[in-house]
Every structure is written in structure tokens, then in C-alpha cells.
Design an enzyme around this catalytic site. Structure first.
Site, PDB file in Angstrom:
ATOM      1  N   ASP A 107      30.704  23.986  44.690  1.00 36.90           N
ATOM      2  CA  ASP A 107      29.817  24.979  45.548  1.00 36.90           C
ATOM      3  C   ASP A 107      28.500  24.877  45.014  1.00 36.90           C
ATOM      4  O   ASP A 107      28.390  24.421  43.963  1.00 36.90           O
ATOM      5  CB  ASP A 107      30.425  26.355  45.740  1.00 36.90           C
ATOM      6  CG  ASP A 107      29.916  26.932  47.012  1.00 36.90           C
ATOM      7  OD1 ASP A 107      28.845  26.587  47.476  1.00 36.90           O
ATOM      8  OD2 ASP A 107      30.483  27.923  47.473  1.00 36.90           O
TER       9      ASP A 107
HETATM   10  C1  NOJ Z   1      27.370  28.193  49.121  1.00 41.52           C
HETATM   11  C2  NOJ Z   1      28.454  28.765  50.079  1.00 41.52           C
HETATM   12  O1  NOJ Z   1      29.248  29.384  49.507  1.00 41.52           O
HETATM   13  C3  NOJ Z   1      29.132  27.342  50.721  1.00 41.52           C
HETATM   14  O2  NOJ Z   1      30.192  27.976  51.241  1.00 41.52           O
HETATM   15  C4  NOJ Z   1      28.225  26.502  51.368  1.00 41.52           C
HETATM   16  O3  NOJ Z   1      28.910  25.486  51.799  1.00 41.52           O
HETATM   17  C5  NOJ Z   1      27.331  25.996  50.537  1.00 41.52           C
HETATM   18  N1  NOJ Z   1      26.400  27.178  49.940  1.00 41.52           N
HETATM   19  C6  NOJ Z   1      26.086  25.082  51.016  1.00 41.52           C
HETATM   20  O4  NOJ Z   1      25.424  25.685  51.984  1.00 41.52           O
END
Ligand code: NOJ
Length: 740
Positions: free
Chosen positions: A297
Site C-alpha cells: 500500500d
Molecule cells: C492508500 C489506500 O489505502 C489504498 O487503498 C489505495 O489503493 C492507495 N492509497 C492508492 O491510492
């Protein structure tokens, strides 16, 4: 999708074959196997890998962003200087020309011409916005979700997106956690079915089909257990719960062929998810044979330092790669440190190559080497077609849940409506969080939808802001309420109160909204309350003032038409709750599939009960009213004694007793009253939604597979099925089954 090549890739003889192909190819002059679309996938991967320098490999394992970062929670500096060798970009632009320009650099100006993989958070639509996932789960219609995902994939693909960071299949039991909006509720089976359908919708028959995009199961794993609903916080999860609750939808998603997985932010009982060898490598890659790749993530590798698992960024890169994270989203720990770590022998070349192989494999499978560019299509052809909008309306209508309907106040028999509340003419919050490239100007507000129907005379007053007083607001709302037959009051939450970083300490409505409700109740006019939120709400002090309550969630682009379909009785509400509405915030966590308490026989004497409130939630999982009454018959079981592995037919007749055709969902639960690991009171194993004509009866059948549906996981991940008694339930009936 075609990534599942267990026998082929896992087989040593085949690896030898690819090595020979690559060797022969390299001896035969300039023949570049990886560029040959007719060559075997693994041979292409091996050929390309063999040509890559360490630096080129490492770039493949990094992701940066393209365009303005649309997610305020994606923190960190922007990297301006994107190298053409980058493995992937999160593309925040809808402009295919921008993608094509970037791609051209990668394909034409780098030594090997490896195309970039463009990803984006397509969560519930790209430009045509469907209801939030939690709402879609309430439709209990996964077929519609699959169609919605196909639409999202088409719009995304024509905007230069190859890869969506969804579905989110984190089981969520705490509505204070804002991300409950993004998932499919509190039940692992429901999340499994919906998640798998999103994957099928995105990935189509083959990943290289014109409109297929790759899916990404997230957030692996147990992110939904964030303590106190506080986002990014640690989780305390037993192995029992890990296996039986949190892992199940991920396993289903892998079986459905998800091309990728995203490792979560949270710490799982002491080992962060993005440094967790047990979950990422032993379970995901070794046991489940996931051959796609794992992306971290956003910054979750660097965050291993903040979590206290890594001493510094270099150490974080080492932990993440060795645990099984293949691609680094945004924090460049891999780019900065993998070469050094290799030299220091902290990571192996084998593991590095494994990660690169996984990324390349997806690029080949998606057909990016053959079709790196996105065609330029006008907005009117790629977005919001009538077909897409009709589907969005249907999904929204089916997602709404009727929670209360005293004296059958709905469908509306009145003509003159006082339309009140901060959500009544809202076009932003009603789309929900993660609304991608959805635009407020595309949205049919509740007011617009009701007006367009021509059925009603509408007088509108906002009454208050979502969380603030509006000068004269209450008085004005009360004035128009007095002049009309019925009050349709639209209350709810900001979109940004849900989604990432959308935690709340209370799930009650803002004070001012409750004041508005009470003010209006004093008029004595009937109140139809529409609630728009990304989470279950606290309603114990709201419910008494409303004659009818319709939970509309955040329905997206076609909100107003869908609301009108239900209020007018054009369609009977058919949604059921995918997540329990607690009585109050203090009752959290409360979910239907909890394990049994120790003093059940003494409950009626007050044992194990709250002193101040009821133990029962306000509205449980599976709850939802209709405009008609359904009468469930007795359950019929083909055999009351079975052996492990047998399949049984179980059926129940459901009769529509009312005057209106309506859809009903039959929920099939099992219960195992005695087990060596105590189990939930009941567990959903199957559901089916069907239209039943007025006065007609339908037979709903559940084909129970005694191995698949009655088993459970032990703490070590071993699945077992115990002989003994089980109960099968539907409606209010239950029937006993003996398993020998
Ligand atoms: C953080 C989020 O937790 C995740 O769900 C997302 O895909 C990414 N950022 C990218 O935006």
C-alpha cells in the site's frame, strides 16, 4: 484469467524447457523471444529477465504517480522526474494522451522497451459512479456488481488504466472505521462472493481482452480489524479469526483469479502486514499458489519504520521484499536499497527475480507489449452512456434498505412533499468516498430525481448544513413542512467522513441534523427519513421520530432516480443489511456472526446483558423490509443424515403475500452447536435473490456441500469438518442435519 498455470510454472521440466528455448533463441542471433507474441508466456518472461540489468529489474518493482494526486491521504512528496523505466504508475489523469506519451518513452526510448502498468483506485465506478461497495453488498445481487465492474473497467481502460486497486474485501465489524464503505460488510462469505464478482467483471474472460483490467485484492490482511476503528492502527487478531474471517475473502479472490494483491498498512498482532512472511509468502504464494504480484500500500514499506518493525528505510525494504511484497508503491525504498541489499546478501537474487517475473508476467498477460497505447475516444462515447446510467440506477435501487415503514407510509401516497435536509440537493457527498473521476455535475440529486418524475409537487428547504447551523434553516424547514402533506427528510454524512482516514468516534448523526428532525416532528406531519452515509449509523434517538426510514447509502450518479423508484413504489425495496446497525456506538463491535456467550440460558435473567441498553443491535445483518410480505415455508432437506463430502438439496418455498411483485433474498445459514473450536451462532453459506410475483410462490434451493459449507479452520490453517449435528436455517425455520 490465464495467470493460473500451477502445473506449468511449478514444474521443473518446464522451467528447463523455457531455459532451453531462451538459450536457443539467444544463439540464433537477434531473435528476441520476449517480443514474440506467439511465444510461450514463461519463455517470454525468462527471455526478458535474462536481458535485464539489476537497475532495470529494480525499476520494475517501483511505482510512482502520474498527474495530480487525487487522494489527500496519499501523503509524501511528488516525484517530478519519472524515469521511463518505471514499473508502474498510479495514473490520476483521464487523458489517454498523457498515458500514451509516458508509455511512448517507456516503449520507444528505453533499452528493452518494457511498457508501464498504469493503475488507479477504481472502487465503485470510474466516471459513472455506482453505489459504494457496502451498499452494493446490501443489494445481495452480485451479478449486478459484476456488470458494474465491467462498466468501470471499460471507462477506465479507455482512460488509460490497466489495473484497478480493488476489490477491497476487508471484513469490517466496526462502523467507526471509515473504510467500511469500501468493502462488502461484516460477513466473510458475502465479501467473498462480491469480491470475486468484481474480479470477474474487471478481468473478463482473459486479461488481454479489449476491456479487461487487472484486479487487486486489498488490503491483505486483517486491516478491517483496526483497533477502535482508527485507520492505520494495529490489529489484534487471533489465528482462529484470521483464518475464519479475514483470510476467507482473500482466498476466494485468489481462486477467482485476482491478478494482484495489495499488502495492508496494519500491524497484525505484532508483525506488520507488509512485512509478514506468514501471510504473504506461506499462505498467499505457497499455499494458495498466487502467481501474480503483491504491491505494497502507499508508503507501507517505509511505514515499517514508524511501526517499529524496521530500523530504517533500507531495513524496511529488506523486510518487505523477503516477506513477499513485490512492488513498492510510491516510497522508493526498493529503488533506493535493493541493489545494496543484494550486495550485502540481505536479499537473494532469486527472490528479486521472482518479484520481477511476477510483474513482467502480468504485463505480458495484459497484452501490454502488443498494445501499449490507449485509443483516443470522445468522452460521450466512453463515459456515462445510457446503458451505464441505467445500470447505475438499478444497482442503486437494489442497494437501498428499508429500515422502518410504519403504517405503510411508503410507497408515497401524497403529492405535496416538503423536501428537507442537507442531503436533499447534494451532488458531492451522495457519490461517496473514492468516487474516482465522478463529477458532481453528472449526479442526479434526490431533489432533481423527484422533480423529474413529475409525480410530486416539491417545496425544498435545506434546513441545516451537514454539520453546521444554517441561518433560519430550522424555521424555514418547519414552515414548508407545515404547508405540505409529507416530509421527506434527507440526512447523512460527508463523503470524506468515510473511506480512508475516515474514522469517527461516534456513528451518530451530527447534533444539528437531529435538531432538525425533532423540529420537523413537532409539525405532526409524517416523516420519511432518507439516510445517506458510508457506514451504519446510530439511530436509537432518531428512529422514534421517523415514520419511515430508508437507508440509501451513497448511491452515486443516479441517486435521485433510484430514490424516486423506491419512494414512488415503482420498485419495492429489496436491500438487506450487509452490516449490522448497532443500537448505539458503545455497543460496537456488534455483528451477527459472533461466537456464543457463556450464559445464554440465563440471558432472560439479565446475565451477560448491558445494564443501560438492549443487547440486540438496532437492525441486524440481513435485515430489510419490503413493500410486500413474504411468507417462508418449512425447510425441506433431501437427507437428514449425510457423510462428509455429500451434497444435499435443501429448499424452502417463499410466497409473496402482497399486491406487488417484489424481489426477495433468501439467506441460508448454518450453525454448528458443538465444535472443538467454538463457532459463531450462525454463518451465512449461500444466498439467492429472486423476483416473486404478487400472490406467487417460488422455491429457493441451496445445494449444500457438506465439506465446503460445514467446515472450519483450525488456528494452524488446517481446514476440518467434524461429524455431529448441524442446523440449516432460512427465514425463521431451521432443520437438523447429522453428519457422520
Ligand atoms: C492508500 C489506500 O489505502 C489504498 O487503498 C489505495 O489503493 C492507495 N492509497 C492508492 O491510492
Amino acid at each position: 484469467m490465464s495467470l493460473n498455470r500451477k502445473n506449468m510454472y511449478g514444474n521443473r521440466a518446464c522451467c528447463f524447457y523455457f531455459a532451453v528455448v531462451v538459450l536457443l533463441a539467444s544463439c540464433s542471433g537477434n531473435y528476441e523471444v520476449y517480443k514474440d507474441s506467439g511465444a510461450n508466456l514463461e519463455a517470454r518472461v525468462e527471455d526478458l529477465l535474462a536481458r535485464m540489468t539489476l537497475e532495470e529489474k529494480v525499476w520494475q518493482l517501483n511505482q510512482l504517480i502520474l498527474g495530480d494526486n487525487l487522494n489527500v491521504n496519499n501523503i509524501g512528496e511528488e516525484i517530478m522526474d519519472i524515469p521511463a523505466e518505471i514499473g508502474s504508475l498510479i495514473s490520476f489523469t483521464t487523458d489517454p494522451e498523457m498515458r500514451n506519451a509516458m508509455q511512448k518513452r517507456a516503449v520507444e526510448e528505453t533499452r528493452l522497451g518494457i511498457p508501464i502498468l498504469f493503475g488507479m483506485d477504481v472502487i465503485h465506478g470510474f466516471r459513472t459512479i455506482f453505489p459504494i461497495p457496502l451498499a452494493q453488498a446490501c443489494s445481495f445481487n452480485p451479478e449486478l456488481t459484476m456488470q458494474a465492474s465491467q462498466v468501470a473497467a471499460k471507462e477506465a481502460k479507455l482512460s488509460g488504466i490497466d489495473w484497478s486497486f480493488s476489490p477491497m474485501v476487508d471484513v469490517a465489524r466496526d462502523p467507526r472505521w471509515g473504510r467500511v464503505a469500501e468493502g462488502y460488510g461484516e460477513d466473510p462469505y458475502l465479501a467473498s462472493v462480491f469480491g470475486s464478482n468484481v474480479i470477474k467483471g474487471y478481468q473478463g474472460k482473459a486479461l488481454n481482452d479489449t476491456f479487461s483490467i487487472a484486479a487487486c485484492l486489498k488490503h491483505y490482511v486483517a486491516y478491517g480489524a483496526s483497533e477502535g476503528g482508527r485507520d492505520y492502527h494495529a490489529t489484534e487478531v487471533s489465528r482462529n479469526t484470521l483464518w475464519n474471517v479475514y483470510l476467507r475473502p482473500f482466498h476466494a479472490g485468489i481462486q477467482a483469479g485476482s491478478a494482484t494483491v495489495m499488502s495492508a498498512f496494519n500491524d497484525i498482532s505484532g508483525v506488520p502486514a507488509s512485512a509478514n512472511h506468514y501471510t504473504l509468502t506461506e499462505i498467499l504464494k505457497q499455499d494458495w499458489k498466487h502467481e501474480g504480484f503483491v504491491v505494497s500500500d502507499w508508503n507501507s514499506i517505509e511505514q515499517l519504520v514508524f511501526q517499529g518493525a524496521a530500523a530504517n528505510r533500507k531495513h524496511a525494504a529488506e523486510l518487505a521484499l523477503n516477506a513477499g511484497v513485490d512492488m513498492d508503491m510510491k516510497d522508493l525504498c526498493y529503488k533506493d536499497y535493493l541493489p545494496e541489499l543484494l550486495e550485502d546478501r540481505k536479499i537473494s537474487e532469486e527472490r528479486l527475480d521472482d518479484a520481477v517475473r511476477r510483474v513482467l508476467r502480468l504485463k505480458f498477460t495484459l497484452g501490454l507489449f502488443e498494445h501499449p497505447y490507449t485509443p483516443i475516444v470522445s468522452d460521450s462515447l466512453r463515459y456515462l452512456t445510457d446503458e451505464y446510467r441505467n445500470l447505475a440506477r438499478e444497482v442503486a435501487t437494489e442497494s437501498m434498505v428499508l429500515l422502518k415503514n410504519d403504517n405503510d407510509i411508503l410507497p408515497l401516497k401524497f403529492k405535496k412533499i416538503a423536501l428537507v435536509g442537507p442531503m436533499a440537493d447534494d451532488s458531492v457527498n451522495i457519490m461517496g468516498s473514492w468516487s474516482c473521476h465522478g463529477k458532481a455535475t453528472d449526479v442526479v440529486t434526490i431533489k432533481a430525481g423527484l422533480e423529474a418524475s413529475g409525480l410530486y409537487e416539491i417545496e425544498y428547504s435545506k434546513g441545516c448544513e451537514i454539520d453546521a447551523v444554517l441561518p433560519n434553516g430550522l424555521a424555514d424547514a418547519r414552515r414548508i413542512a407545515g404547508q405540505n402533506d409529507v416530509i421527506v427528510l434527507c440526512l447523512g454524512e460527508y463523503a470524506w467522513w468515510s473511506g480512508e482516514n475516515g474514522s469517527k468516534s461516534t456513528i451518530s448523526l451530527p447534533k444539528i441534523q437531529k435538531e432538525l428532525l425533532k423540529e420537523l416532528a413537532q409539525t405532526g406531519k409524517p416523516i420519511v427519513l432518507l439516510l445517506s452515509s458510508g457506514r451504519p449509523l446510530e439511530l436509537y434517538d432518531v428512529e422514534p421520530y421517523a415514520n419511515s426510514i430508508l437507508q440509501i447509502w451513497q448511491p452515486g450518479t443516479m441517486a435521485g432516480y433510484a430514490v424516486c423508484d423506491i419512494l414512488s413504489g415503482n420498485i419495492s425495496p429489496s436491500g438487506k443489511l450487509a452490516m449490522t446497525f448497532p443500537y448505539n456506538t458503545g455497543q460496537i463491535p456488534v455483528y451477527y456472526n459472533a461466537r456464543r456467550q457463556a450464559r445464554i440460558p440465563y440471558q432472560s435473567q439479565g446475565q451477560g446483558r448491558y445494564k443501560d441498553i438492549q443487547n440486540e443491535p438496532m437492525y441486524p445483518f440481513g435485515y430489510g423490509l419490503s413493500y410486500t410480505d413474504f411468507k417462508y415455508g418449512n425447510i425441506i432437506l433431501s437427507d437428514s443424515i449425510a457423510e462428509i463430502g455429500d451434497r444435499l438439496k435443501i429448499s424452502v418455498n417463499i410466497r409473496n403475500m402482497g399486491n406487488m411483485d417484489a424481489e426477495e433474498t433468501c439467506l441460508w445459514y448454518i450453525s454448528d452447536p458443538v465444535s472443538y473450536i467454538t463457532r459463531p451462532v450462525k454463518e451465512l453459506k449461500y444466498f439467492e435473490k429472486r423476483m416473486i410475483g404478487s400472490g406467487e410462490e417460488e422455491t429457493f434451493t441451496f445445494e449444500l456441500d457438506t465439506y465446503r459449507d460445514l467446515g472450519y479452520y483450525a488456528d494452524d490453517g488446517n481446514y476440518f469438518v467434524e461429524p455431529g449435528q448441524y442446523y440449516i436455517m432460512a427465514g425463521t425455520d431451521s432443520i437438523k442435519l447429522i453428519l457422520k
